[in-house]
Design a protein around this motif. Structure first.
Motif, short mmCIF file in Angstrom:
data_model
loop_
_atom_site.label_atom_id
_atom_site.label_comp_id
_atom_site.label_asym_id
_atom_site.label_seq_id
_atom_site.Cartn_x
_atom_site.Cartn_y
_atom_site.Cartn_z
N MET A 1 23.62 -7.63 31.09
CA MET A 1 23.98 -7.68 29.49
C MET A 1 23.09 -6.66 28.86
SD MET A 1 26.08 -9.66 27.91
CE MET A 1 26.24 -11.01 28.60
N ALA A 2 23.64 -5.80 27.88
CA ALA A 2 23.09 -4.96 27.05
C ALA A 2 23.16 -4.94 25.80
CB ALA A 2 23.97 -3.46 27.30
N ILE A 3 22.96 -6.30 25.35
CA ILE A 3 22.87 -6.64 23.94
C ILE A 3 21.46 -5.86 23.35
CG2 ILE A 3 22.28 -8.47 22.16
CD1 ILE A 3 24.85 -9.19 23.11
N ASN A 4 21.64 -5.26 21.97
CA ASN A 4 20.58 -4.60 21.48
C ASN A 4 19.91 -3.51 21.99
OD1 ASN A 4 21.24 -6.49 19.40
ND2 ASN A 4 19.22 -7.72 19.59
N GLU A 5 20.82 -2.83 22.86
CA GLU A 5 20.36 -1.59 23.46
C GLU A 5 21.22 -0.46 22.88
OE1 GLU A 5 17.57 -0.96 24.73
OE2 GLU A 5 17.17 -2.81 25.64
N LEU A 6 20.64 0.89 23.10
CA LEU A 6 21.42 2.00 22.85
C LEU A 6 21.62 2.84 23.97
CD1 LEU A 6 19.44 3.38 19.65
CD2 LEU A 6 21.70 2.33 19.64
N SER A 7 22.74 3.42 24.07
CA SER A 7 23.16 4.13 25.19
C SER A 7 23.60 5.66 24.63
CB SER A 7 24.49 3.67 26.01
OG SER A 7 24.88 4.56 27.01
N ILE A 8 23.39 6.71 25.30
CA ILE A 8 23.81 8.06 24.79
C ILE A 8 24.19 8.73 25.65
CG2 ILE A 8 21.33 9.00 25.79
CD1 ILE A 8 21.51 10.51 22.96
N SER A 9 25.63 9.37 25.32
CA SER A 9 26.43 10.04 26.13
C SER A 9 25.92 11.45 26.77
CB SER A 9 27.73 10.46 25.59
OG SER A 9 28.55 11.36 26.43
N THR A 10 26.01 11.91 27.97
CA THR A 10 25.67 13.23 28.33
C THR A 10 26.15 14.39 27.51
OG1 THR A 10 27.07 13.30 30.21
CG2 THR A 10 25.15 12.42 30.69
N CYS A 11 27.42 14.25 27.16
CA CYS A 11 27.97 15.15 26.27
C CYS A 11 27.02 15.58 24.92
CB CYS A 11 29.41 14.81 25.67
SG CYS A 11 29.30 13.71 24.36
N TYR B 1 32.34 -8.29 21.94
CA TYR B 1 31.90 -7.09 22.29
C TYR B 1 30.43 -7.22 22.52
CZ TYR B 1 29.78 -2.46 23.84
OH TYR B 1 29.23 -1.54 24.46
N THR B 2 29.80 -7.12 24.08
CA THR B 2 28.48 -7.42 24.31
C THR B 2 27.85 -6.27 25.08
OG1 THR B 2 29.13 -8.29 26.47
CG2 THR B 2 29.09 -9.82 24.69
N GLY B 3 28.22 -5.20 24.90
CA GLY B 3 27.57 -4.12 25.63
C GLY B 3 26.73 -3.18 24.45
N PRO B 4 26.07 -2.19 24.94
CA PRO B 4 25.28 -1.54 24.03
C PRO B 4 25.98 -0.65 22.97
CG PRO B 4 25.52 -0.16 26.11
CD PRO B 4 26.28 -1.61 26.30
N CYS B 5 25.45 -0.17 21.81
CA CYS B 5 25.63 0.66 20.98
C CYS B 5 25.51 2.18 21.61
CB CYS B 5 25.04 0.84 19.66
SG CYS B 5 25.69 1.68 18.29
N ASN B 6 26.85 2.44 22.18
CA ASN B 6 26.97 3.84 23.05
C ASN B 6 27.29 5.09 22.22
OD1 ASN B 6 27.13 5.19 25.25
ND2 ASN B 6 29.37 4.61 25.85
N LEU B 7 26.38 5.99 22.07
CA LEU B 7 26.49 7.04 21.07
C LEU B 7 27.19 8.10 21.74
CD1 LEU B 7 22.77 6.76 19.64
CD2 LEU B 7 24.94 5.91 18.49
N GLU B 8 27.96 9.12 21.12
CA GLU B 8 28.86 10.00 21.50
C GLU B 8 29.03 10.99 20.38
OE1 GLU B 8 32.82 10.45 24.40
OE2 GLU B 8 33.23 10.22 22.22
N PHE B 9 28.14 11.83 20.29
CA PHE B 9 28.25 12.91 19.10
C PHE B 9 27.61 14.06 19.52
CE2 PHE B 9 24.00 10.94 19.14
CZ PHE B 9 23.04 12.05 18.74
#
Length: 270
Positions: free
Chosen positions: A1-11, A233-241
């Motif tokens: 579970m990844a609640i309240n975490e941030l993920s960042i895209s390698t892009c 939705y229960t995953g992280p806030c996944n950033l792609e920018f």
């Protein structure tokens, strides 16, 4: 579970144009900036060097971005099979990080209704090939690009497409930068209730797909994220920018730290 975490895209790290540091340095930069999860976004090269960078970074691989291209909607079955095989080989190369989402674009964006059948055939074949790897196959909401495609599929259509498979491991990726351009993001969150296993978060000015940092643009990121949470939705806030004017260029540490702090304060008052 990844609640309240941030993920960042390698892009974010400029790899897609081959500019900037090598992948191990990207992972070190993400870790130093305080990120704990990543999405491996194409086109990161599959090699022992890149795999070791992911294995040894101390950052969890949250998801993988797939590579199935427009050959998947070709009327030529051999071309569709080739596209499926390319997507499968890419997924198999990262299978040690499963179970996790693997994201493929929704490609039925044409007026020719035969395309829907071609695309469904390709997704069925890819799903069957992936079944032993443990992935959750996630279909991403489509970008609004009227100059490139003559039809824009909305979240209602994509949700119905996913539900038609009746598979717990065929799910959805909501890209907020795509979905705010053609429909209401809060409505999208409601429509996709119970289907979303991954999200892509960036911003724009409401006219075109821009993938700006979350603090630049018109999208209410906090409101959108809370709506997706409310709908399961229960995953992280996944950033792609990409930072403005820096696409393909490795960002500075202080830029990444600023984004992380902004998001943590925005979403969780940290």
């Amino acid at each position: 579970m990844a609640i309240n975490e941030l993920s960042i895209s390698t892009c974010v790290f400029g790899r897609e144009r081959g500019v900037g540091a090598m992948l191990p340095d990207f992972m070190d930069l993400a870790l130093e900036a305080g990120f704990k999860m990543i999405e491996i976004s194409h086109p990161v090269p599959e090699s022992e060097t890149s795999m070791n960078a992911f294995r040894n970074s101390g950052i969890k691989v949250w998801s993988i971005h797939g590579v199935m291209g427009m050959g998947a909607i070709s009327p030529d079955e051999s071309e569709r099979d080739k596209a499926v095989e390319t997507a499968y080989r890419h997924a198999a190369g990262y299978a040690e990080f499963a179970p996790c989402p693997i994201v493929e674009h929704y490609l039925d964006r044409h007026q020719d209704r035969r395309v829907a059948d071609y695309y469904k055939d390709s997704i069925e074949k890819l799903y069957n090939k992936l079944s032993h790897l443990g992935y959750i196959l996630c279909i991403e909401t489509a970008p609004y690009k009227p100059l490139e495609y003559n039809r824009h599929p909305n979240s209602v259509e994509i949700a119905e497409f996913i539900r038609s498979f009746q598979k717990d491991d065929i799910r959805m990726t909501v890209d907020v930068n795509h979905s705010n351009l053609y429909e209401n993001l809060l409505a999208t969150a409601d429509i996709t209730r119970g289907l979303v296993s991954n999200i892509h978060v960036s911003n724009n000015y409401g006219v075109k797909e821009e993938h700006l940092p979350p603090d630049i643009g018109v999208i209410d990121i906090k409101q959108a994220f809370e709506a997706l949470r409310k709908n399961g939705y229960t995953g992280p806030c996944n950033l792609e920018f990409s930072f403005p004017g820096q696409k393909g260029i490795t960002p500075r540490l202080e830029q990444l730290v600023e984004v992380r702090r902004y998001m943590e304060k925005l979403l969780w008052n940290r």
